[in-house]
Design a protein around this motif. Structure first.
Motif: not given
Length: 440
Positions: A143, A145, A181, A183
């Protein structure tokens, strides 16, 4: 973060460095040396990335994909890949040896100021003028980010050793620590009080070197968060930083061409190197720490012997001087003007291709026809034949007017007398080159 080994040091120390790396057709924004010390990558204003063979001092491959200046470049650890970021906002993945990118990893809404590859080679972080940091997977399966926190352009980014945390700095004057990772909201590690241009975390994972828009260099202790040293030694803002692998010295490049080597332990200035005209946008140590490579706005990639403090190869006569007829003042003036062209083009057939193809045999040659050179589509499809008239128009009007769609760097000569001198030199020099080497 770079990783040292006994093999790395032994291999790099055997490299016979001779001279500057000449190939870009304009300013050079970044340079990075591979962990084995045998190859390097440079990022240029001319939209190109060049992959260098350091022992042979030649370009292995010219790599084109960006639609604007390339601002930063990095090797992917443990692989034959590289990553670049540009003023077009793009972050590309490359396979070394290929002329075009393998994949577009992400794109910012604004220029990419800096990139960093995770130590395990799994992802790349890019710092954008859109105020964002993108963290993109290199295998294409994870993903993307997008990290938000800075109030303004982000200028610098670096992974910490294990890749779980990330450092960044920007125009808002803050240095931040991220856990991509998790967030989580980024921790503001330091508030410098003025825009930050660069940062670099030393191999000890404790000392952080920070440079802002003033002339100062600051050392922070990452564990305590305190500023440990405030050093002055530059005559203008500091634009580039690198720490050597043993963590004893670091180098900084400034806006007035000055390079300073410092002691990391106590902040003492050790050496000052001068050889660039204008800003030094990138400095990097060779893995053995014996040499420093630097690059900047003057289109020059210089090599420095750190024991003597001298630029290696700086006293060499330019190639153009070898082809000036004795007593021909007009040709001598043309040779001076050719100095800018020589960044991209050689005159001899065995000079090979730099950022541009060799000019040996250029008169009467169709545009885009030198074998082995990766021309843009516009040049490959052109039916123009190089002559004194078409070359003169190139320098009078600019490449984009003579061959629309070309990525040839803009080089114009507004003076008719200068164009006359340059063309006279080219005729005389290429005639001499043909006499020496034979017609192609």
């Amino acid at each position: 973060m770079r990783i040292a080994s006994a093999l790395l040091f032994a291999t790099a120390s055997a490299v016979p460095v001779e001279a500057e790396l000449i190939g870009h057709g304009g300013p050079v924004h970044a340079i990075v040396v591979a962990p084995d010390g045998m190859t390097a990558l440079t990022a240029g204003f001319d939209y190109s990335v060049i992959y260098w063979d350091l022992p042979q001092e030649r370009a292995r491959r010219l790599m084109y994909g960006h639609d604007a200046a390339v601002s930063d470049v990095a090797f992917v650890p443990g692989s034959s890949r590289a990553v670049s970021g540009g003023n077009d906002g793009a972050v590309y993945l490359w396979t070394l040896g290929q002329t075009e990118p393998a994949a577009l990893l992400t794109r910012h809404r604004g220029r990419v100021a800096a990139i960093a590859v995770a130590p395990d080679g799994s992802r790349v972080a890019s710092a954008g003028f859109d105020g964002l940091i993108h963290v993109a997977p290199l295998d294409g399966n994870g993903e993307l980010k997008v990290l938000k926190g800075h109030a303004g352009p982000v200028n610098a980014v670096q992974f910490m050793t294990h890749g779980a945390r990330l450092l960044s700095a920007g125009y808002d004057g803050t240095v931040r620590i991220w856990e991509p990772d998790a967030n989580a909201v980024p921790e503001i590690f330091a508030e410098v009080g003025l825009p930050v241009n660069k940062l670099f975390l030393a191999p000890d994972e404790r000392t952080l070197v920070v440079a802002g828009t003033d002339e100062a260099v600051r050392l922070f202790d990452l564990e305590s968060g305190k500023e440990r040293r405030f050093m002055l030694g530059h005559e203008a803002p500091v634009l580039s930083i690198d720490v050597d692998l043993d963590g004893k010295r670091f180098a900084t490049g400034g806006a007035k061409g000055q390079i300073v080597l410092w002691s990391l332990a106590d902040g003492r200035p050790l050496q000052t190197l001068r050889g660039h005209e204008g800003p030094v946008w990138s400095v990097t140590f060779t893995p053995d720490g014996r040499q420093l490579l630097s690059a900047g706005r003057d289109a020059k990639v210089a090599r420095w012997d750190l024991e003597s403090g001298r630029e290696i190869g700086a006293t060499r006569a330019p190639e153009a001087a070898l082809f000036v007829p004795e007593g021909d003042a007009l040709a001598a003036r043309g040779a001076e003007l050719f100095g800018t062209c020589a960044v991209c083009h050689t005159l001899a057939p065995d000079g090979g291709n730099r950022a541009g193809p060799t000019l040996f045999g250029v008169f009467g040659r169709r545009v885009g026809s030198v074998e082995g050179y990766p021309y843009s589509r516009a040049l490959r499809e052109s039916d123009i034949v190089w002559s004194e008239q078409t070359i003169g128009e190139l320098f009078e009007k600019g490449p984009e007017h003579v061959v629309p769609g070309t990525k040839m760097p803009l080089q114009r000569l507004g003076s008719g007398e200068d164009r006359k001198a340059l063309l006279h030199f080219l005729r005389a020099a290429l005639a001499e080159a043909e006499r020496q080497y034979g017609r192609n």
